[in-house]
Design an enzyme around this catalytic site. Structure first.
Site, PDB file in Angstrom:
ATOM      1  N   PRO A  49     117.933 -16.765  44.845  1.00 22.81           N
ATOM      2  CA  PRO A  49     117.668 -16.491  46.250  1.00 22.81           C
ATOM      3  C   PRO A  49     116.504 -17.292  46.817  1.00 22.81           C
ATOM      4  O   PRO A  49     116.313 -17.321  48.030  1.00 22.81           O
ATOM      5  CB  PRO A  49     117.361 -14.992  46.262  1.00 22.81           C
ATOM      6  CG  PRO A  49     116.842 -14.704  44.896  1.00 22.81           C
ATOM      7  CD  PRO A  49     117.516 -15.662  43.966  1.00 22.81           C
ATOM      8  N   CYS A  50     115.726 -17.940  45.951  1.00 19.44           N
ATOM      9  CA  CYS A  50     114.538 -18.649  46.462  1.00 19.44           C
ATOM     10  C   CYS A  50     114.933 -19.677  47.523  1.00 19.44           C
ATOM     11  O   CYS A  50     114.357 -19.721  48.601  1.00 19.44           O
ATOM     12  CB  CYS A  50     113.778 -19.292  45.306  1.00 19.44           C
ATOM     13  SG  CYS A  50     113.023 -18.056  44.230  1.00 19.44           S
ATOM     14  N   HIS A  51     115.910 -20.498  47.184  1.00 23.29           N
ATOM     15  CA  HIS A  51     116.357 -21.516  48.144  1.00 23.29           C
ATOM     16  C   HIS A  51     117.869 -21.629  48.162  1.00 23.29           C
ATOM     17  O   HIS A  51     118.412 -22.612  48.657  1.00 23.29           O
ATOM     18  CB  HIS A  51     115.726 -22.878  47.839  1.00 23.29           C
ATOM     19  CG  HIS A  51     114.260 -22.793  47.537  1.00 23.29           C
ATOM     20  ND1 HIS A  51     113.777 -22.634  46.255  1.00 23.29           N
ATOM     21  CD2 HIS A  51     113.189 -22.784  48.361  1.00 23.29           C
ATOM     22  CE1 HIS A  51     112.454 -22.532  46.292  1.00 23.29           C
ATOM     23  NE2 HIS A  51     112.072 -22.624  47.549  1.00 23.29           N
ATOM     24  N   GLY A  52     118.566 -20.679  47.541  1.00 25.18           N
ATOM     25  CA  GLY A  52     120.022 -20.635  47.662  1.00 25.18           C
ATOM     26  C   GLY A  52     120.791 -21.538  46.724  1.00 25.18           C
ATOM     27  O   GLY A  52     121.673 -22.283  47.165  1.00 25.18           O
ATOM     28  N   HIS A  63     115.754 -25.726  40.067  1.00 24.06           N
ATOM     29  CA  HIS A  63     115.106 -26.250  41.273  1.00 24.06           C
ATOM     30  C   HIS A  63     113.597 -26.116  41.109  1.00 24.06           C
ATOM     31  O   HIS A  63     112.939 -27.056  40.684  1.00 24.06           O
ATOM     32  CB  HIS A  63     115.636 -25.515  42.523  1.00 24.06           C
ATOM     33  CG  HIS A  63     115.047 -26.023  43.796  1.00 24.06           C
ATOM     34  ND1 HIS A  63     114.643 -25.185  44.798  1.00 24.06           N
ATOM     35  CD2 HIS A  63     114.774 -27.282  44.206  1.00 24.06           C
ATOM     36  CE1 HIS A  63     114.156 -25.925  45.801  1.00 24.06           C
ATOM     37  NE2 HIS A  63     114.230 -27.195  45.461  1.00 24.06           N
TER      38      HIS A  63
END
Ligand code: FES
Length: 142
Positions: free
Chosen positions: A105-108, A86
């Site tokens: 974890p940044c945007h799942g 991403h």
């Protein structure tokens, strides 16, 4: 002047990296650095491999078989650049996420046990770099 444009010995040495994988127990993974990026080396369990093989390609955003992401006869070793496709965060490993692979974890973004993107915004599977097993215990990345 021309000399200063050539890569230094340090940089050349980093073009490939040799890793001793003998101490990585089944179910564990390590992270090494290669060309300034993290590389995950996971010693997969047979459950990890079976789970990856059981997924129909039609369910995958970036379709790739498990076989295409590992080397024949060395299916237990999954080696990938640890950079989320991403926006480039480093995903968490050790069976993180809904597919027991990696989770960013940044945007799942959720990756499966073959490092394939399964859920979240990342468009592509984690990249498998070029590598070669130089012995039963060593692998050279790059
Ligand atoms: Fe990994 Fe956005 S950078 S989900």
């Amino acid at each position: 002047f021309v000399d200063s444009l050539n890569p230094s010995a340090d940089v050349l040495a980093m073009a490939s990296t040799e890793v001793d994988i003998s101490a990585i127990a089944e179910g564990q993974e390590i992270k090494v650095m290669w060309r300034g990026k993290p590389v995950f080396i996971r010693h997969r369990t047979s459950a990890d491999i079976d789970a990856a093989k059981a997924v129909p390609l039609s369910e995958l955003r970036d379709p790739a078989t498990d076989e295409s992401r590992v080397q024949k006869g060395k299916e237990q070793w999954l080696i990938m650049v640890g950079v989320c496709t991403h926006l480039g965060c480093v995903p968490l490993g050790n069976m993180a996420g809904e597919y027991k692979g990696w989770f960013c974890p940044c945007h799942g973004s959720h990756y499966d046990t073959a490092g394939r993107i399964r859920k979240g915004p990342a468009p592509k599977n984690l990249l498998v770099p070029e590598y070669v097993f130089t012995s039963d215990t060593n692998v050279r990345i790059g």
